[in-house]
Motif scaffolding. Structure first.
Motif, short mmCIF file in Angstrom:
data_model
loop_
_atom_site.label_atom_id
_atom_site.label_comp_id
_atom_site.label_asym_id
_atom_site.label_seq_id
_atom_site.Cartn_x
_atom_site.Cartn_y
_atom_site.Cartn_z
N GLY A 40 0.81 -1.21 0.00
CA GLY A 40 0.00 0.00 0.00
C GLY A 40 0.85 1.26 0.00
N PHE A 41 1.92 1.27 0.82
CA PHE A 41 2.82 2.41 0.82
C PHE A 41 3.50 2.57 -0.54
CE2 PHE A 41 2.97 1.66 5.55
CZ PHE A 41 2.33 2.85 5.87
N GLY A 42 3.94 1.44 -1.13
CA GLY A 42 4.59 1.52 -2.43
C GLY A 42 3.66 1.99 -3.52
N ALA A 43 2.44 1.44 -3.55
CA ALA A 43 1.47 1.85 -4.58
C ALA A 43 1.09 3.31 -4.42
CB ALA A 43 0.24 0.96 -4.50
N GLY A 44 0.95 3.77 -3.17
CA GLY A 44 0.64 5.17 -2.95
C GLY A 44 1.74 6.08 -3.46
N SER A 45 3.00 5.71 -3.19
CA SER A 45 4.13 6.53 -3.64
C SER A 45 4.21 6.56 -5.17
CB SER A 45 5.43 5.98 -3.06
OG SER A 45 5.40 5.96 -1.65
N VAL A 46 3.99 5.41 -5.81
CA VAL A 46 4.06 5.35 -7.28
C VAL A 46 2.94 6.17 -7.90
CG1 VAL A 46 3.91 3.83 -9.27
CG2 VAL A 46 5.28 3.16 -7.29
N ASN A 47 1.74 6.12 -7.33
CA ASN A 47 0.64 6.91 -7.88
C ASN A 47 0.88 8.41 -7.69
OD1 ASN A 47 -1.98 5.37 -8.87
ND2 ASN A 47 -1.04 4.12 -7.27
N LEU A 48 1.51 8.80 -6.59
CA LEU A 48 1.87 10.20 -6.43
C LEU A 48 2.92 10.61 -7.47
CD1 LEU A 48 2.01 10.60 -2.54
CD2 LEU A 48 0.23 11.40 -4.11
#
Length: 203
Positions: A40-48
């Protein structure tokens, strides 16, 4: 009943008393929860990073602004949802979160297969976001199916599983961030002094 009276009871009467129930830690559940949170942290960072890449293109087209805003809001929601999930042991949004994640995975897949001017050049970043989203979905599905399984788990195994999950998430997240605009503007290792041509540290 005093301790003397309890000692005076027959052995059969004392044997009929149920033994105190001991709490156990769910096996594999903590490690899978950590992997889902890391993803979740990784996906959030990539989407940002996708959002910043779209906005940095410099065009004020409505579809570009909408795509950048959606990616940014979704990235922030994923980061907040990961915190809530790790803190409260349940996904934010309940069972509907799986459908939202599935829709996000379809959106990433469509952006890869049918790139638009707003998403062109972000194929690797979209692929990283897709893989991380699928990892979250798989982890949540596993936890849902194994909700009733409980067994002891050693802290050492939990630490190793968390470390392996963190490495896997980092291996997927890092290329996606590097392929975005944020990665293109990142300062290379050892190049912090070379901020401009002809700088003081440049040879």
């Amino acid at each position: 009943m005093t301790a003397h009276d309890a000692a005076a009871l027959p052995l059969s009467a004392r044997a009929d008393r149920p033994a105190p129930r001991q709490e156990v830690v769910p096996q594999r559940h903590p490690s899978v929860r950590l992997v889902a949170g890391f993803a979740g942290f990784g996906a959030g960072s990539v989407n940002l990073a996708i959002s910043s890449s779209i906005f940095s293109a410099g065009s004020g087209e409505p579809e570009r602004v909408l795509a950048g805003a959606l990616a940014g809001l979704w990235g922030a929601a994923l980061l907040a949802g990961a915190v809530v999930f790790l803190a409260k042991d349940r996904p934010a949004g309940g069972r509907w979160m799986r459908f939202v994640l599935a829709a996000a995975a379809v959106a990433h897949l469509a952006a890869i297969a049918f790139p638009t001017p707003a998403t062109s050049g972000l194929g690797l970043t979209q692929l990283s976001a897709l893989l991380l989203t699928l990892m979250i979905l798989a982890s949540l599905g596993w936890l849902r199916r194994a909700a009733g399984e409980r067994a002891a788990m050693r802290p050492g195994r939990l630490l190793l599983a968390a470390f392996a999950g963190a490495l896997l998430v980092a291996g997927i997240t890092t290329p996606g961030l590097a392929a975005s605009t944020a990665g293109q503007y990142a300062v290379p290792h050892g190049g912090h002094g070379n901020l401009a041509p002809g700088g003081h540290h440049q040879r």
